[in-house]
Motif scaffolding. Sequence first.
Motif, PDB file in Angstrom:
ATOM      1  N   LEU A 151     -24.965   8.854   5.020  1.00  0.00           N
ATOM      2  CA  LEU A 151     -25.768   7.714   4.598  1.00  0.00           C
ATOM      3  C   LEU A 151     -25.626   7.433   3.102  1.00  0.00           C
ATOM      4  O   LEU A 151     -25.685   6.276   2.667  1.00  0.00           O
ATOM      5  CB  LEU A 151     -27.241   7.956   4.939  1.00  0.00           C
ATOM      6  N   GLY A 152     -25.444   8.493   2.322  1.00  0.00           N
ATOM      7  CA  GLY A 152     -25.394   8.313   0.878  1.00  0.00           C
ATOM      8  C   GLY A 152     -24.065   7.849   0.335  1.00  0.00           C
ATOM      9  O   GLY A 152     -24.010   7.284  -0.764  1.00  0.00           O
ATOM     10  N   GLY A 153     -22.971   8.056   1.089  1.00  0.00           N
ATOM     11  CA  GLY A 153     -21.645   7.704   0.590  1.00  0.00           C
ATOM     12  C   GLY A 153     -21.499   6.240   0.201  1.00  0.00           C
ATOM     13  O   GLY A 153     -21.130   5.924  -0.944  1.00  0.00           O
ATOM     14  N   PRO A 154     -21.772   5.291   1.095  1.00  0.00           N
ATOM     15  CA  PRO A 154     -21.633   3.878   0.728  1.00  0.00           C
ATOM     16  C   PRO A 154     -22.578   3.451  -0.395  1.00  0.00           C
ATOM     17  O   PRO A 154     -22.204   2.657  -1.266  1.00  0.00           O
ATOM     18  CB  PRO A 154     -21.961   3.139   2.040  1.00  0.00           C
ATOM     19  N   VAL A 155     -23.807   3.971  -0.386  1.00  0.00           N
ATOM     20  CA  VAL A 155     -24.764   3.620  -1.443  1.00  0.00           C
ATOM     21  C   VAL A 155     -24.289   4.148  -2.795  1.00  0.00           C
ATOM     22  O   VAL A 155     -24.360   3.462  -3.818  1.00  0.00           O
ATOM     23  CB  VAL A 155     -26.165   4.164  -1.101  1.00  0.00           C
ATOM     24  N   PHE A 156     -23.782   5.393  -2.789  1.00  0.00           N
ATOM     25  CA  PHE A 156     -23.242   5.948  -4.033  1.00  0.00           C
ATOM     26  C   PHE A 156     -22.042   5.126  -4.512  1.00  0.00           C
ATOM     27  O   PHE A 156     -21.872   4.916  -5.728  1.00  0.00           O
ATOM     28  CB  PHE A 156     -22.820   7.398  -3.811  1.00  0.00           C
ATOM     29  N   GLY A 157     -21.225   4.655  -3.575  1.00  0.00           N
ATOM     30  CA  GLY A 157     -20.082   3.826  -3.964  1.00  0.00           C
ATOM     31  C   GLY A 157     -20.521   2.543  -4.651  1.00  0.00           C
ATOM     32  O   GLY A 157     -19.914   2.128  -5.646  1.00  0.00           O
ATOM     33  N   ARG A 158     -21.570   1.906  -4.136  1.00  0.00           N
ATOM     34  CA  ARG A 158     -22.069   0.687  -4.785  1.00  0.00           C
ATOM     35  C   ARG A 158     -22.653   1.013  -6.153  1.00  0.00           C
ATOM     36  O   ARG A 158     -22.513   0.238  -7.100  1.00  0.00           O
ATOM     37  CB  ARG A 158     -23.125   0.005  -3.908  1.00  0.00           C
ATOM     38  N   PHE A 159     -23.327   2.163  -6.251  1.00  0.00           N
ATOM     39  CA  PHE A 159     -23.856   2.577  -7.548  1.00  0.00           C
ATOM     40  C   PHE A 159     -22.711   2.752  -8.552  1.00  0.00           C
ATOM     41  O   PHE A 159     -22.821   2.336  -9.717  1.00  0.00           O
ATOM     42  CB  PHE A 159     -24.629   3.886  -7.392  1.00  0.00           C
ATOM     43  N   ALA A 160     -21.609   3.366  -8.114  1.00  0.00           N
ATOM     44  CA  ALA A 160     -20.455   3.552  -8.999  1.00  0.00           C
ATOM     45  C   ALA A 160     -19.845   2.220  -9.401  1.00  0.00           C
ATOM     46  O   ALA A 160     -19.412   2.042 -10.549  1.00  0.00           O
ATOM     47  CB  ALA A 160     -19.413   4.440  -8.312  1.00  0.00           C
ATOM     48  N   ASP A 161     -19.774   1.261  -8.464  1.00  0.00           N
ATOM     49  CA  ASP A 161     -19.246  -0.065  -8.792  1.00  0.00           C
ATOM     50  C   ASP A 161     -20.099  -0.765  -9.840  1.00  0.00           C
ATOM     51  O   ASP A 161     -19.581  -1.432 -10.743  1.00  0.00           O
ATOM     52  CB  ASP A 161     -19.181  -0.928  -7.526  1.00  0.00           C
ATOM     53  N   GLN A 162     -21.420  -0.627  -9.741  1.00  0.00           N
ATOM     54  CA  GLN A 162     -22.318  -1.367 -10.619  1.00  0.00           C
ATOM     55  C   GLN A 162     -22.567  -0.655 -11.946  1.00  0.00           C
ATOM     56  O   GLN A 162     -22.751  -1.306 -12.969  1.00  0.00           O
ATOM     57  CB  GLN A 162     -23.649  -1.617  -9.904  1.00  0.00           C
ATOM     58  N   ARG A 163     -22.581   0.693 -11.937  1.00  0.00           N
ATOM     59  CA  ARG A 163     -22.948   1.443 -13.142  1.00  0.00           C
ATOM     60  C   ARG A 163     -21.767   2.082 -13.855  1.00  0.00           C
ATOM     61  O   ARG A 163     -21.900   2.478 -15.021  1.00  0.00           O
ATOM     62  CB  ARG A 163     -23.962   2.529 -12.787  1.00  0.00           C
ATOM     63  N   GLY A 164     -20.637   2.242 -13.184  1.00  0.00           N
ATOM     64  CA  GLY A 164     -19.465   2.770 -13.855  1.00  0.00           C
ATOM     65  C   GLY A 164     -19.253   4.265 -13.637  1.00  0.00           C
ATOM     66  O   GLY A 164     -20.074   4.967 -13.037  1.00  0.00           O
ATOM     67  N   ALA A 165     -18.125   4.758 -14.165  1.00  0.00           N
ATOM     68  CA  ALA A 165     -17.700   6.137 -13.928  1.00  0.00           C
ATOM     69  C   ALA A 165     -18.648   7.150 -14.542  1.00  0.00           C
ATOM     70  O   ALA A 165     -18.962   8.182 -13.934  1.00  0.00           O
ATOM     71  CB  ALA A 165     -16.279   6.332 -14.487  1.00  0.00           C
ATOM     72  N   ARG A 166     -19.109   6.891 -15.772  1.00  0.00           N
ATOM     73  CA  ARG A 166     -19.973   7.869 -16.447  1.00  0.00           C
ATOM     74  C   ARG A 166     -21.251   8.109 -15.655  1.00  0.00           C
ATOM     75  O   ARG A 166     -21.624   9.266 -15.404  1.00  0.00           O
ATOM     76  CB  ARG A 166     -20.320   7.382 -17.850  1.00  0.00           C
ATOM     77  N   ALA A 167     -21.909   7.040 -15.238  1.00  0.00           N
ATOM     78  CA  ALA A 167     -23.154   7.192 -14.481  1.00  0.00           C
ATOM     79  C   ALA A 167     -22.900   7.849 -13.129  1.00  0.00           C
ATOM     80  O   ALA A 167     -23.701   8.672 -12.669  1.00  0.00           O
ATOM     81  CB  ALA A 167     -23.813   5.827 -14.291  1.00  0.00           C
ATOM     82  N   ALA A 168     -21.768   7.515 -12.477  1.00  0.00           N
ATOM     83  CA  ALA A 168     -21.476   8.072 -11.158  1.00  0.00           C
ATOM     84  C   ALA A 168     -21.253   9.582 -11.234  1.00  0.00           C
ATOM     85  O   ALA A 168     -21.832  10.354 -10.456  1.00  0.00           O
ATOM     86  CB  ALA A 168     -20.252   7.380 -10.561  1.00  0.00           C
ATOM     87  N   PHE A 169     -20.411  10.024 -12.152  1.00  0.00           N
ATOM     88  CA  PHE A 169     -20.148  11.458 -12.296  1.00  0.00           C
ATOM     89  C   PHE A 169     -21.419  12.207 -12.708  1.00  0.00           C
ATOM     90  O   PHE A 169     -21.707  13.286 -12.181  1.00  0.00           O
ATOM     91  CB  PHE A 169     -19.045  11.689 -13.326  1.00  0.00           C
ATOM     92  N   THR A 170     -22.156  11.639 -13.645  1.00  0.00           N
ATOM     93  CA  THR A 170     -23.375  12.307 -14.108  1.00  0.00           C
ATOM     94  C   THR A 170     -24.387  12.455 -12.986  1.00  0.00           C
ATOM     95  O   THR A 170     -24.988  13.523 -12.806  1.00  0.00           O
ATOM     96  CB  THR A 170     -23.984  11.527 -15.280  1.00  0.00           C
ATOM     97  N   LEU A 171     -24.583  11.389 -12.208  1.00  0.00           N
ATOM     98  CA  LEU A 171     -25.521  11.451 -11.090  1.00  0.00           C
ATOM     99  C   LEU A 171     -25.097  12.493 -10.071  1.00  0.00           C
ATOM    100  O   LEU A 171     -25.928  13.268  -9.569  1.00  0.00           O
ATOM    101  CB  LEU A 171     -25.628  10.073 -10.431  1.00  0.00           C
ATOM    102  N   SER A 172     -23.814  12.532  -9.746  1.00  0.00           N
ATOM    103  CA  SER A 172     -23.328  13.497  -8.753  1.00  0.00           C
ATOM    104  C   SER A 172     -23.540  14.932  -9.221  1.00  0.00           C
ATOM    105  O   SER A 172     -23.997  15.792  -8.457  1.00  0.00           O
ATOM    106  CB  SER A 172     -21.844  13.244  -8.468  1.00  0.00           C
ATOM    107  N   PHE A 173     -23.241  15.224 -10.481  1.00  0.00           N
ATOM    108  CA  PHE A 173     -23.413  16.585 -10.994  1.00  0.00           C
ATOM    109  C   PHE A 173     -24.893  16.958 -11.109  1.00  0.00           C
ATOM    110  O   PHE A 173     -25.259  18.117 -10.872  1.00  0.00           O
ATOM    111  CB  PHE A 173     -22.716  16.728 -12.347  1.00  0.00           C
ATOM    112  N   LEU A 174     -25.744  15.995 -11.465  1.00  0.00           N
ATOM    113  CA  LEU A 174     -27.177  16.286 -11.517  1.00  0.00           C
ATOM    114  C   LEU A 174     -27.730  16.571 -10.124  1.00  0.00           C
ATOM    115  O   LEU A 174     -28.559  17.478  -9.945  1.00  0.00           O
ATOM    116  CB  LEU A 174     -27.926  15.129 -12.166  1.00  0.00           C
TER     117      LEU A 174
END
Length: 424
Positions: free
Chosen positions: A74-97
């Motif tokens: 369930l989280g994969g597509p939502v995380f993908g949209r988050f990465a599209d809208q917020r960029g690489a830095r936010a995506a990697f940081t969110l995943s590691f947190l």
Amino acid sequence: MREVRASRGQGQSPSGIGTLDLSWVMLLMYVLAALELTCLFMQFSIMPYLSRRLGLDSVAFGYQQTIFGVLQLLGGPVFGRFADQRGARAAFTLSFLASSVLYLLLAAACSPALPGVALLFASRLPGALMHTLPAAQMVITDLSAPEERPAALGRLGLCFGVGVIFGSLLGGTLSSTCGIQCPVIVALVVNLLGAILSFTCLPTSTRGAGAHAQAVLPGKPKASLFDLKAITCLLLQPGVLPVFLVKVICGFPSGLFMVMFSLISMDFFQLEAAQASYLMSFFGVLQMVFQGLVIGWLSGHFSEGALLRASVLVFCVVGLAMALMANVFHFCLLMPGLVFSLCALNVVTDSMLTKAVSASDTGTMLGLCASVQPLTRTLGPTLGGLLYHSFGVPVFGHVQFAVNFLVLLVLWRQPIPPKMDKAW
């Protein structure tokens, strides 16, 4: 357009990344992916023992595996949209947190003074946001030219192989020498370090940084993060749905076998835990070789459509061999073909699907691709267990051959063009 040309003329991409910094960003991204995968396989190696220590039986262990798979699905597509809208830095940081929270809860579950079973199940919740690998694939898609994308995506196989080998080795070694909580604490520290590196060293966005980057439509409205209609509309774009279905259908039979592998290695192959870990290490080495080296070389000499058909054909051959295998030696002989098919299928379909959508949707597309494996982990334990107990190990080979043979007939009648900028 004048600003973009001016920035490129000064050695600066539109996203603010200098051309000399692109290789550094790619290298850091590979390192972060390898660290996250190593920690993930450290977790996988100790989870059965932690569950047994907390008094859970195999059914309860299967429940928490299913919960983790559903959340990632369930989280994969939502995380993908988050990465599209917020960029690489936010995506990697969110995943590691999110990973850090998971390992913190696991460390708490190891304490006898705390409710370990409740904390163990609670630790599955952050799995919905643990998608470092799709984030890395998005960065590669942004920074690589379309003709170089299969080779660049294939190098992530080196990171995956490092994670399989060193994660399994460290998890077993640290838990046996320092206690079961030691690998969890190490993984927690590593993921916190990954979050710091992501936030401080990665650019805000890598979109438009590559020399061959696609143009992002300037007036496109930004949809909601949880807009399921916008997510599913990607699958309806020309050429997307057929390739996505090939990815899901062809990989599902081998995914069933891998989900049941721990049980098959004990019951059918009669392997001890240490011997099974050696076999998985061999699997990791093969994946490093094929996905990191072989697929990249083949992509420079053959079209993506040819590689996709080759992977399905090898799946058929491996399925026949799997139906006839009688011992672990036979499995070792067919394992190179199985690994090649899995690597080629995943790399080629990911590359084709990211070319079929606009640059602003590559993260969402990769999030959908990342949901395929959790789908197998969700349905696999129930369906795979039913097939295994009813028909034995050969049924996995029969299913794999039948499914991939039908797909191969379809692909031969309606071939896929080498570039996904046209309808299938």
